[in-house]
Design a protein around this motif. Sequence first.
Motif, mmCIF file in Angstrom:
data_model
loop_
_atom_site.group_PDB
_atom_site.id
_atom_site.type_symbol
_atom_site.label_atom_id
_atom_site.label_comp_id
_atom_site.label_asym_id
_atom_site.label_seq_id
_atom_site.Cartn_x
_atom_site.Cartn_y
_atom_site.Cartn_z
ATOM 1 N N VAL A 176 7.273 6.291 -12.218
ATOM 2 C CA VAL A 176 7.112 6.252 -10.768
ATOM 3 C C VAL A 176 6.565 4.896 -10.347
ATOM 4 N N GLU A 177 5.649 4.303 -11.186
ATOM 5 C CA GLU A 177 5.100 2.999 -10.850
ATOM 6 C C GLU A 177 6.193 1.943 -10.754
ATOM 7 N N GLU A 178 7.117 1.955 -11.726
ATOM 8 C CA GLU A 178 8.225 0.991 -11.667
ATOM 9 C C GLU A 178 9.095 1.227 -10.448
ATOM 10 N N ALA A 179 9.296 2.498 -10.067
ATOM 11 C CA ALA A 179 10.092 2.799 -8.878
ATOM 12 C C ALA A 179 9.420 2.259 -7.630
ATOM 13 N N ALA B 173 10.884 -0.577 -5.164
ATOM 14 C CA ALA B 173 11.038 -0.333 -3.724
ATOM 15 C C ALA B 173 10.375 -1.432 -2.909
ATOM 16 N N GLU B 174 9.210 -1.921 -3.384
ATOM 17 C CA GLU B 174 8.520 -2.986 -2.662
ATOM 18 C C GLU B 174 9.318 -4.287 -2.680
ATOM 19 N N VAL C 277 -3.887 -3.355 -0.567
ATOM 20 C CA VAL C 277 -3.103 -4.586 -0.496
ATOM 21 C C VAL C 277 -1.623 -4.292 -0.372
ATOM 22 N N ASP C 278 -1.182 -3.190 -1.142
ATOM 23 C CA ASP C 278 0.246 -2.867 -1.091
ATOM 24 C C ASP C 278 0.678 -2.396 0.282
ATOM 25 N N SER C 279 -0.297 -1.796 1.010
ATOM 26 C CA SER C 279 0.057 -1.279 2.329
ATOM 27 C C SER C 279 0.181 -2.395 3.352
ATOM 28 N N GLU C 280 -0.273 -3.602 2.983
ATOM 29 C CA GLU C 280 -0.173 -4.710 3.922
ATOM 30 C C GLU C 280 1.267 -5.118 4.129
ATOM 31 N N GLU C 281 1.525 -5.770 5.185
ATOM 32 C CA GLU C 281 2.882 -6.211 5.525
ATOM 33 C C GLU C 281 3.321 -7.320 4.579
ATOM 34 N N MET C 282 4.523 -7.161 4.040
ATOM 35 C CA MET C 282 5.089 -8.143 3.124
ATOM 36 C C MET C 282 6.108 -9.000 3.877
ATOM 37 N N ILE C 283 6.037 -10.306 3.697
ATOM 38 C CA ILE C 283 6.935 -11.232 4.382
ATOM 39 C C ILE C 283 7.544 -12.202 3.368
ATOM 40 N N ILE C 284 8.625 -12.860 3.794
ATOM 41 C CA ILE C 284 9.284 -13.864 2.955
ATOM 42 C C ILE C 284 8.462 -15.148 2.997
ATOM 43 N N PRO D 219 12.025 -13.042 -2.497
ATOM 44 C CA PRO D 219 10.616 -12.791 -2.810
ATOM 45 C C PRO D 219 9.828 -12.395 -1.556
ATOM 46 N N LEU D 220 8.809 -11.582 -1.765
ATOM 47 C CA LEU D 220 7.963 -11.117 -0.672
ATOM 48 C C LEU D 220 6.507 -11.392 -1.014
ATOM 49 N N VAL D 221 5.714 -11.818 -0.019
ATOM 50 C CA VAL D 221 4.286 -12.063 -0.193
ATOM 51 C C VAL D 221 3.538 -11.364 0.931
ATOM 52 N N SER D 222 2.257 -11.188 0.735
ATOM 53 C CA SER D 222 1.436 -10.529 1.747
ATOM 54 C C SER D 222 1.410 -11.366 3.021
ATOM 55 N N GLY D 223 1.481 -10.666 4.155
ATOM 56 C CA GLY D 223 1.489 -11.380 5.421
ATOM 57 C C GLY D 223 0.179 -12.064 5.721
ATOM 58 N N ASN D 224 -0.933 -11.572 5.055
ATOM 59 C CA ASN D 224 -2.231 -12.170 5.308
ATOM 60 C C ASN D 224 -2.482 -13.390 4.448
ATOM 61 N N THR D 225 -1.627 -13.575 3.422
ATOM 62 C CA THR D 225 -1.808 -14.704 2.517
ATOM 63 C C THR D 225 -1.072 -15.912 3.054
#
Length: 414
Positions: free
Chosen positions: A18-21, A25-26, A104-111, A164-170
Amino acid sequence: MAGVSLQCGDCGALLKSVEEAQQHAELTSHSNFSESTEPVLNLVCTTCNKPCRSKTESELHTKRTGHADFVDRTAEATKQISLEAPKPDLGSEEGAGASTTNQVDSEEMIIPEVDCKLLEELEAMGFPKGRATRALHFSGNASLEAAVNWVVEHENDPDIDQMPLVSGNTKSEAPKPSPTPEEVKMKAQELRERARKKKEEEEKRMEREREKERIRVGKELLEAKRIEEENERKRILALRKAEKEEEKRAREKIRQKLEEDKAERRRKLGLPPEDPATIKPAAPVVDEKKTMLPIKPAIKAEQMRECLRSLKHNCKDDDARVKRAFQTLLTYIGNVAKNPDEEKFRKIRLSNASFQDRVGSLKGGIEFLELCGFGKLDGGEFLFLPGENVDMGVLNSAGSELTSAINNPFFGVL
């Protein structure tokens, strides 16, 4: 059968847990997963022990490294999959860490932001946008060369073409300033100069190799020529020695014949046999170059000359036919001398109309070929010269006699 993996319904990828899934998904935004009875492959390279999750991954590994032997350990690693995600223990450090991770995972991910000019250059080189963006992001937007090197090193990654996706706060590092046109021109000039020097060095190296090869071949040819000349000299010496021996035997035979004739004449005249004690000692043998006796060695060259004289005497009223016969014989001998390994030049059909008209019907023609080594074969149907009986010395003598007979207008007159 119980499920042993999760299959993504969007891209077909098999996942172990499930972790890999969740991670898949992320990264891909795929959300359609189902339980599958097909296990995730575990193909281990026997050379470097690298695990491969699919046939495609093992084929890419083989193409990149040349390693082709894999051990299938899928059955050892396959376990029934649990569809329940592990619950973090909030009272422990691990639970706190997991909570932080989920937050952290719940944070918005951006390019992530990358150098636009470098991205355009990578796309112009044929790289997909996702692969180019990922290469620039993970290589730190350093340079075009660093991004290409990252792609080469990670070309077997399953998510190589995913954005690739990174945290929107980073806050990503600010891209380095784009080089000026002058800097780009200087860099291009430097690369061209480096490529030119490398090409010149390679050409010089290849020229040295070619020169070494020419020297080696030249030495081999000189050595082969020296050996051939040495063998020819030995053959000529052996031929001259044989001719001298044959001439010596011929002189001895003539001397014995003279003695017998002398004894026969004394017997017919009623004289007693000559006393050996009163016989004068024989005169010393005169050197071949100084002798005045009209004695010629009974060698094949003389026999060939006699055959040609006989042929001309029998056709003395038709000089054109004689010359044509001589030229035909010269052609036969020349073909064998130039191509001793070709059987077609060493075999003559006696019933051939052209051969009979030019040579076969004339006295001395077939005898001349027999002196050159030809012999009758298949009941007299063919004249054949076996390959092991080809004697270049005899063929050269035959050619010399034919050439002299053709060019000498007084040949066979006496």
